[in-house]
Design a protein around this motif. Structure first.
Motif, short mmCIF file in Angstrom:
data_model
loop_
_atom_site.label_atom_id
_atom_site.label_comp_id
_atom_site.label_asym_id
_atom_site.label_seq_id
_atom_site.Cartn_x
_atom_site.Cartn_y
_atom_site.Cartn_z
N GLN A 136 77.31 -51.77 0.57
CA GLN A 136 78.73 -51.99 0.27
C GLN A 136 79.46 -50.65 0.08
O GLN A 136 80.59 -50.47 0.51
N TYR B 212 78.39 -42.70 -7.11
CA TYR B 212 79.57 -43.08 -7.90
C TYR B 212 79.91 -44.56 -7.69
O TYR B 212 80.13 -45.31 -8.64
N MET B 213 79.92 -44.96 -6.44
CA MET B 213 80.27 -46.35 -6.14
C MET B 213 79.18 -47.31 -6.62
O MET B 213 79.47 -48.39 -7.11
N GLN B 214 77.92 -46.89 -6.48
CA GLN B 214 76.82 -47.73 -6.97
C GLN B 214 76.92 -47.89 -8.49
O GLN B 214 76.63 -48.94 -9.04
N ASN C 81 85.17 -47.67 5.87
CA ASN C 81 86.47 -48.32 5.99
C ASN C 81 87.59 -47.42 5.46
O ASN C 81 88.68 -47.40 6.01
N GLY C 82 87.28 -46.67 4.40
CA GLY C 82 88.27 -45.74 3.87
C GLY C 82 88.59 -44.65 4.88
O GLY C 82 89.75 -44.28 5.07
N PHE C 83 87.56 -44.19 5.57
CA PHE C 83 87.73 -43.14 6.57
C PHE C 83 88.65 -43.57 7.72
O PHE C 83 89.45 -42.79 8.20
N GLU D 118 76.75 -38.11 -3.70
CA GLU D 118 77.51 -38.28 -4.94
C GLU D 118 78.51 -39.42 -4.83
O GLU D 118 78.73 -40.17 -5.78
N GLN D 119 79.12 -39.52 -3.63
CA GLN D 119 80.08 -40.60 -3.39
C GLN D 119 79.39 -41.96 -3.50
O GLN D 119 79.90 -42.88 -4.14
N LEU E 106 78.54 -51.52 -6.81
CA LEU E 106 78.46 -51.83 -5.38
C LEU E 106 77.07 -51.46 -4.87
O LEU E 106 76.52 -50.42 -5.24
N SER E 107 76.51 -52.28 -4.00
CA SER E 107 75.22 -51.96 -3.42
C SER E 107 75.40 -50.75 -2.49
O SER E 107 76.52 -50.40 -2.11
N GLU E 108 74.28 -50.15 -2.08
CA GLU E 108 74.36 -48.99 -1.20
C GLU E 108 75.11 -49.34 0.09
O GLU E 108 75.96 -48.57 0.55
N LEU F 225 82.45 -49.27 2.36
CA LEU F 225 83.74 -48.92 1.77
C LEU F 225 84.15 -47.50 2.18
O LEU F 225 85.30 -47.24 2.51
N SER F 226 83.19 -46.58 2.17
CA SER F 226 83.46 -45.20 2.61
C SER F 226 83.96 -45.16 4.04
O SER F 226 84.92 -44.48 4.37
N ASN G 129 90.79 -46.11 7.50
CA ASN G 129 91.84 -46.96 6.96
C ASN G 129 93.25 -46.65 7.48
O ASN G 129 93.99 -47.54 7.88
#
Lengths: 470, 260
Positions: free
Chosen positions: A432, A422-424, A439-441, A418-419, A428-430, A436-437, A443
């Motif tokens: 990317q 949502y971003m796609q 990098n967020g983790f 789902e995450q 954003l490509s898969e 991002l997920s 961060n």
């Protein structure tokens, strides 16, 4: 996000995966014996006490079993007889890039080292296989009495300091690989920061393996005298060979009263490297030691940076990020040994497992009964990208006595479909989205890093995620 | 210029058929509303159009200004101008709203082109002010710990920033109190204009008091069974959905065989 789109990956380490033909003046040959140790000691022209230290260490290495009763059975795939233990062109590093041989200079230029040195570093040491080829430090630091040389020069030029601390934080017999390093060590850094001197810019070492069937065994010793401060950063890469390469370092840090040491590692070995490293610090009264440890590459990494909190109010910290892709096992963690009152320690470990990658966290926190006012905080979070990814946590916390406190939190989460959707949906490509997920983790941890390294880490994560999406 | 949904049949991957020959055309500049009872396929429709991997299309097409988007990845559909405001916006821990929206805008630029930061923040703050979103919002993680109202405002903010050609609002009113509903609706209304086609999906008529549609459709059993002006919404509110079901049970549903 389906499993087939996240297929196998042969990580594209574009900046690290290249090598030049070998030309070695000094070569100890393949295999390990007392003759190998003598060869290294002779080439380096070492004093007798070090030669004896090496021979004893080799016996300890031979006598110790592989730690496969608790560690990965993959260790059995290291063929010690096939490894070359010492390869070098010269014994002394130069102080100018112009004097570095062309091939070697090109290697470090491709890795961006001279550029980084100009931009933000106070000193650089560049190790190529067994020895440093380049070593330089800003003149102002030398004038203040700061020493930043290779281990060979450290031993030659500062024998008393060297002998006082060498092997004292990590004894030879600590584990099989610390014994191996003690027998055949070469290269690494020797740093001494005099009392009260605060080194503003980082000192950096870059460890490069160029040769196949090779073992790199650098030995680093950093002594921060009373009230001094220093940050040391290390990077490492190797080309991807078919055969296994061994990297087994020993790093000892001594932070005397009120001193601060920050040690940053961004490990990006190629996927054929066994990375088995012992890192430990002693923090005296009111001293602070912080290990920032990022493990992106290697086939198997086993590394648990530790701090012995020896003086009152000493503080130890390990911030660790591990990324295990297909075919990789990142077995990392931290050790905090409280040995004085009011000592505090903090461990934050984050791991990401992708595809069939595996990450393990091993932590040791020890607070004995007689101590008062000690605190530890441990957080370890694992992120799984696929259902085939694996993570394990092995915390060992022994806290005794009534005046001490310990806090431990662990979590495992998964990047959800789902995450990603949502971003796609936002464009954003898969890859990317995954990047991002991830990098967020990490961060909140990365924010603690020096800026240049957080940029580099983000770039490496982007690369890994690009490659992991088919 | 329109978003055309033609004879759309879709089901849960390996599962139940949900959409059974759905036809709809949303012209640019217009606002359409779809109402329908629970389980009629409203949310499925939005997900199928956006390309959610849980669903498969078994027949039909979705044409965005003449281009069939059904073969495209969800991100390509987004970049082609399709926006979905989620009923349940997803949390992305550690990724700030500012960085997320920036990454989404950056994804629309050609390789090598960089978003201009000052301009971006200028636009972002302007849209945030319009939606009464406080400045500290930019540093918070996407939807993490947000109230229902904050999440929906964030959806409308993203819509404002990404400037889609067509936007689907999936039950944007759910979880909103009346004040939040007014703010969110005002935000959507501000975006209405000749360059945007909107499809509002809702269970209740309440939202349509604030976002007045040009056309109202009723979705039952995976098909549009009735289309009329905004007065249809009021009629549904007053009478419920049963009367349509009753009318259909003999006539329409019997006439067209339901695909298995």
């Amino acid at each position: 996000m389906s499993t087939e789109t996240l297929s196998q990956l042969d990580v594209d380490r574009t900046r690290g995966d290249f090598h030049y033909p070998e030309q070695h003046t000094f070569d100890a040959g393949s295999g390990l014996s007392h003759a190998t140790v003598d060869y290294i000691s002779n080439v380096k022209g070492e004093p007798d006490w070090i030669r004896e230290f090496r021979h004893k260490a080799l016996d300890v290495f031979f006598s110790k079993p592989m730690p496969t009763h608790w560690a990965s059975a993959d260790l059995e795939n290291i063929i010690f007889e096939k490894i070359r233990y010492y390869l070098a062109n010269a014994q002394r590093p130069t102080r100018s890039w112009d004097e570095v041989p062309d091939d070697v200079k090109r290697t470090f230029e491709r890795l961006g080292i001279p550029e980084q040195e100009r931009k933000f570093l106070a000193g650089v040491e560049a190790q190529f296989d067994s020895e440093a080829v380049y070593s330089n430090m800003k003149k102002a630091l030398g004038d203040q009495g700061v020493v930043f040389v290779g281990s060979t020069d450290g031993l030659k030029e500062h024998p008393e300091l060297f002998k006082k601390w060498f092997g004292k934080v990590i004894p030879t017999g600590d584990n099989k690989f610390s014994a191996l390093n003690s027998a055949v060590f070469s290269g690494g850094s020797f740093i001494y920061v005099p009392p009260g001197v605060k080194v503003k810019h980082p000192l950096q070492a870059y460890f490069r393996i160029n040769a196949e069937n090779f073992g790199q065994f650098e030995r680093t010793l950093i002594i921060a005298d009373e009230g001094s401060e220093v940050m040391y950063m290390e990077g490492c890469t190797a080309p991807k060979f078919e055969t296994a390469t061994l990297h087994s370092a020993v790093v000892e840090l001594v932070a005397l009263k009120g001193a601060k040491i920050q040690y940053v590692t961004v490990q990006n070995w190629s996927a054929n490297v066994f990375n088995l490293v012992t890192k430990r610090a002693i923090a005296h009264e009111e001293a602070e030691v912080k290990w920032i440890d990022c493990n992106i590459g290697s086939r198997l990494t086993m590394k648990y940076p530790g701090v012995i909190l020896k003086g009152r109010k000493a503080r130890g910290e390990v911030l660790s990020i591990a990324l295990a892709n297909n075919g990789q096992h990142q077995d990392t963690g931290a050790k905090m040994i409280h040995a004085a009152d009011e000592t505090t320690s903090n461990i934050i470990a984050k791991s990401i497992s992708i595809g069939k990658g595996r990450s393990s966290y091993r932590g040791l926190v020890h607070i004995p009964k007689h101590l008062k006012g000690c605190k530890n905080n441990t957080e370890c979070d694992a992120l799984l990208i696929n259902s085939t990814s694996r993570t394990d946590t092995y915390p060992a916390i022994t806290v005794r006595g009534s005046g001490n406190s310990v806090q431990h939190e662990a979590s495992v989460s998964q990047v959800s479909a789902e995450q990603i959707f949502y971003m796609q949906q936002r464009g954003l490509s898969e890859a990317q989205a995954m990047s991002l997920s991830v990098n967020g983790f990490v961060n909140d941890l990365v924010r603690e890093f020096p800026m240049e390294y957080s940029v580099e880490l983000k770039r490496l994560i982007d690369l890994e995620m690009e490659d992991s999406v088919g | 210029m329109s978003l055309v949904i033609h004879n759309l049949h879709a089901r849960v991957v390996g599962g139940q058929q949900i959409l059974r020959g759905l036809n709809l055309e949303i012209e640019k500049g217009s606002v359409h509303a779809i109402m329908g009872p629970n389980g009629s396929g409203k949310s499925t429709l939005s997900k199928v159009i956006a390309g959610h991997p849980d669903y498969e299309v078994t027949a039909g097409e979705v044409l965005l200004d003449g281009v069939n988007v059904l073969g495209m990845e969800p991100d390509a559909r987004s970049r082609a101008g399709l926006f979905l405001a989620f009923q349940y916006p997803v949390e992305i821990p550690g990724v700030s709203n500012a960085n997320f929206i920036r990454a989404a805008l950056q994804a629309r630029l050609a390789a090598g082109e960089e978003l201009e930061a000052t301009e971006y923040y200028g636009d972002l703050y302007k849209e945030m002010d319009r939606l009464e979103i406080p400045r500290n919002f930019t540093a918070r993680s996407v939807n993490e710990g947000f109230s229902g109202g904050e999440k929906k405002r964030n959806e409308v903010l993203q819509m404002a920033m990404l400037k889609p050609a067509y936007a689907i609002l999936d039950e944007t009113d759910s979880g909103l109190d009346i004040d939040a509903l007014k703010v969110v609706s005002a935000g959507v209304n501000a975006l209405r204009g000749p360059n945007l086609g909107v499809l509002v999906i809702t269970h209740y008529q309440r939202l349509l008091d604030y976002i007045t549609p040009d056309v109202v459709h009723v979705l039952v059993g995976g098909r549009i069974v009735r289309s009329a002006g905004p007065e249809l919404a009021l009629e549904l509110e007053a009478k419920g959905y049963d009367w349509i079901r009753d009318e259909l049970s003999e006539a329409a549903l019997a006439a067209e065989p339901v695909l298995a």
